[in-house]
Enzyme design. Structure first.
Site, PDB file in Angstrom:
ATOM      1  N   SER A  49      44.197  42.725  42.702  1.00 20.61           N
ATOM      2  CA  SER A  49      44.504  42.479  41.286  1.00 20.61           C
ATOM      3  C   SER A  49      44.266  43.681  40.375  1.00 20.61           C
ATOM      4  O   SER A  49      44.721  43.675  39.240  1.00 20.61           O
ATOM      5  CB  SER A  49      43.685  41.295  40.763  1.00 20.61           C
ATOM      6  OG  SER A  49      42.319  41.621  40.682  1.00 20.61           O
ATOM      7  N   LYS A  86      37.536  43.233  36.427  1.00 20.69           N
ATOM      8  CA  LYS A  86      38.693  42.960  35.560  1.00 20.69           C
ATOM      9  C   LYS A  86      38.703  43.911  34.377  1.00 20.69           C
ATOM     10  O   LYS A  86      37.713  44.590  34.086  1.00 20.69           O
ATOM     11  CB  LYS A  86      38.627  41.519  35.017  1.00 20.69           C
ATOM     12  CG  LYS A  86      38.707  40.450  36.065  1.00 20.69           C
ATOM     13  CD  LYS A  86      40.067  40.389  36.699  1.00 20.69           C
ATOM     14  CE  LYS A  86      40.108  39.395  37.840  1.00 20.69           C
ATOM     15  NZ  LYS A  86      41.266  39.581  38.693  1.00 20.69           N
TER      16      LYS A  86
END
Length: 137
Positions: A49, A86
Protein backbone atom coordinates in the site's frame (compact mmCIF):
# COMPACT_ATOMS: atom_id res chain seq x y z
CA UNK A 1 33.02 4.83 6.37
CA UNK A 2 34.27 5.73 2.94
CA UNK A 3 32.07 7.00 0.16
CA UNK A 4 32.42 7.43 -3.57
CA UNK A 5 31.84 11.14 -4.22
CA UNK A 6 30.05 10.55 -7.51
CA UNK A 7 26.51 9.64 -8.39
CA UNK A 8 26.27 6.11 -9.73
CA UNK A 9 24.18 5.87 -12.89
CA UNK A 10 21.28 3.43 -12.87
CA UNK A 11 22.08 2.59 -16.50
CA UNK A 12 25.44 1.08 -17.32
CA UNK A 13 27.30 3.77 -19.19
CA UNK A 14 30.72 3.26 -17.65
CA UNK A 15 32.74 5.65 -15.60
CA UNK A 16 36.26 5.89 -14.35
CA UNK A 17 37.24 3.69 -11.48
CA UNK A 18 35.92 5.43 -8.40
CA UNK A 19 38.40 3.61 -6.14
CA UNK A 20 40.91 6.43 -6.31
CA UNK A 21 38.20 8.91 -5.40
CA UNK A 22 37.11 7.36 -2.10
CA UNK A 23 37.04 9.88 0.64
CA UNK A 24 36.43 9.63 4.30
CA UNK A 25 32.89 10.55 5.23
CA UNK A 26 33.59 10.86 8.94
CA UNK A 27 30.15 9.52 9.83
CA UNK A 28 28.80 6.10 10.56
CA UNK A 29 25.69 4.98 8.75
CA UNK A 30 23.83 5.44 12.04
CA UNK A 31 24.99 9.05 12.29
CA UNK A 32 24.07 9.69 8.69
CA UNK A 33 20.55 8.25 8.88
CA UNK A 34 19.44 8.67 12.49
CA UNK A 35 19.05 12.13 14.00
CA UNK A 36 17.59 11.01 17.34
CA UNK A 37 19.18 7.66 18.29
CA UNK A 38 17.31 7.37 21.57
CA UNK A 39 13.97 8.00 19.87
CA UNK A 40 14.42 6.00 16.68
CA UNK A 41 13.47 2.42 15.95
CA UNK A 42 13.57 0.26 12.86
CA UNK A 43 10.41 -1.31 11.51
CA UNK A 44 9.81 -3.72 8.67
CA UNK A 45 7.38 -2.71 5.93
CA UNK A 46 4.73 -5.21 4.99
CA UNK A 47 2.38 -5.10 2.02
CA UNK A 48 2.09 -2.97 -1.10
CA UNK A 49 0.00 0.00 0.00
CA UNK A 50 2.96 2.40 0.28
CA UNK A 51 4.72 1.66 -3.00
CA UNK A 52 3.62 5.06 -4.32
CA UNK A 53 6.10 6.71 -1.96
CA UNK A 54 8.83 4.15 -2.58
CA UNK A 55 8.22 1.87 0.38
CA UNK A 56 8.03 -1.80 -0.61
CA UNK A 57 7.32 -5.03 1.23
CA UNK A 58 10.40 -5.96 3.27
CA UNK A 59 11.92 -2.46 3.37
CA UNK A 60 13.37 -1.28 6.65
CA UNK A 61 11.68 1.83 8.05
CA UNK A 62 13.54 4.37 10.17
CA UNK A 63 10.89 5.65 12.56
CA UNK A 64 11.69 8.70 14.66
CA UNK A 65 9.51 9.37 17.69
CA UNK A 66 11.11 12.77 18.32
CA UNK A 67 9.91 14.27 15.04
CA UNK A 68 6.59 16.12 15.09
CA UNK A 69 4.31 14.88 12.32
CA UNK A 70 3.43 17.24 9.52
CA UNK A 71 0.70 17.07 6.91
CA UNK A 72 1.19 14.01 4.64
CA UNK A 73 4.17 12.63 6.53
CA UNK A 74 4.67 8.89 6.31
CA UNK A 75 4.05 7.58 9.79
CA UNK A 76 3.88 4.36 11.75
CA UNK A 77 0.95 4.14 14.12
CA UNK A 78 -0.90 1.66 16.21
CA UNK A 79 -4.40 1.83 14.76
CA UNK A 80 -6.97 -0.37 16.50
CA UNK A 81 -4.21 -2.69 17.78
CA UNK A 82 -2.54 -3.04 14.39
CA UNK A 83 0.72 -1.38 13.38
CA UNK A 84 0.24 0.52 10.15
CA UNK A 85 2.49 2.60 7.90
CA UNK A 86 0.44 5.31 6.19
CA UNK A 87 0.40 8.90 5.04
CA UNK A 88 -1.05 11.05 7.81
CA UNK A 89 -3.62 13.63 6.76
CA UNK A 90 -3.67 15.74 9.91
CA UNK A 91 -6.21 18.25 8.61
CA UNK A 92 -8.88 15.60 7.98
CA UNK A 93 -7.73 13.00 10.57
CA UNK A 94 -7.33 10.41 7.84
CA UNK A 95 -4.79 7.66 7.18
CA UNK A 96 -4.01 7.33 3.49
CA UNK A 97 -2.22 4.69 1.51
CA UNK A 98 0.08 5.65 -1.33
CA UNK A 99 -1.96 3.47 -3.65
CA UNK A 100 -5.38 4.08 -5.16
CA UNK A 101 -6.20 0.42 -4.46
CA UNK A 102 -6.74 1.21 -0.78
CA UNK A 103 -9.37 3.61 0.50
CA UNK A 104 -8.47 6.29 3.03
CA UNK A 105 -9.40 5.48 6.62
CA UNK A 106 -10.91 8.14 8.86
CA UNK A 107 -9.63 8.20 12.42
CA UNK A 108 -12.80 8.44 14.49
CA UNK A 109 -13.25 9.06 18.18
CA UNK A 110 -14.01 5.35 18.64
CA UNK A 111 -10.74 4.23 17.09
CA UNK A 112 -7.63 3.50 19.09
CA UNK A 113 -4.88 5.57 17.52
CA UNK A 114 -1.35 5.96 18.82
CA UNK A 115 1.26 7.64 16.66
CA UNK A 116 4.47 5.65 17.01
CA UNK A 117 6.65 7.96 14.95
CA UNK A 118 7.46 9.61 11.66
CA UNK A 119 9.20 7.55 8.98
CA UNK A 120 12.32 9.55 8.19
CA UNK A 121 13.84 7.03 5.81
CA UNK A 122 13.59 3.58 4.35
CA UNK A 123 16.18 1.06 3.31
CA UNK A 124 15.64 -1.62 0.68
CA UNK A 125 17.48 -4.86 1.25
CA UNK A 126 18.53 -6.58 -1.96
CA UNK A 127 19.53 -9.80 -0.23
CA UNK A 128 17.95 -11.57 2.68
CA UNK A 129 19.72 -10.72 5.90
CA UNK A 130 19.65 -13.69 8.27
CA UNK A 131 20.41 -11.50 11.29
CA UNK A 132 17.46 -9.30 10.46
CA UNK A 133 15.22 -12.30 9.87
CA UNK A 134 16.11 -13.72 13.29
CA UNK A 135 15.57 -10.33 14.94
CA UNK A 136 12.11 -9.80 13.39
CA UNK A 137 10.59 -13.11 14.56
Amino acid sequence: MKVIPIKAQAGITGFESPAAEYKELGLSLDQLLVNHPNATFIGLASGDSMQGVGIFDGDLLLVDRAVSPQQNDVIVANFNNEFVCKLLDLQNRVLRSASTLYAPVKISECDQFQLEGVVTGSIRMHRKNSGLTRCMR
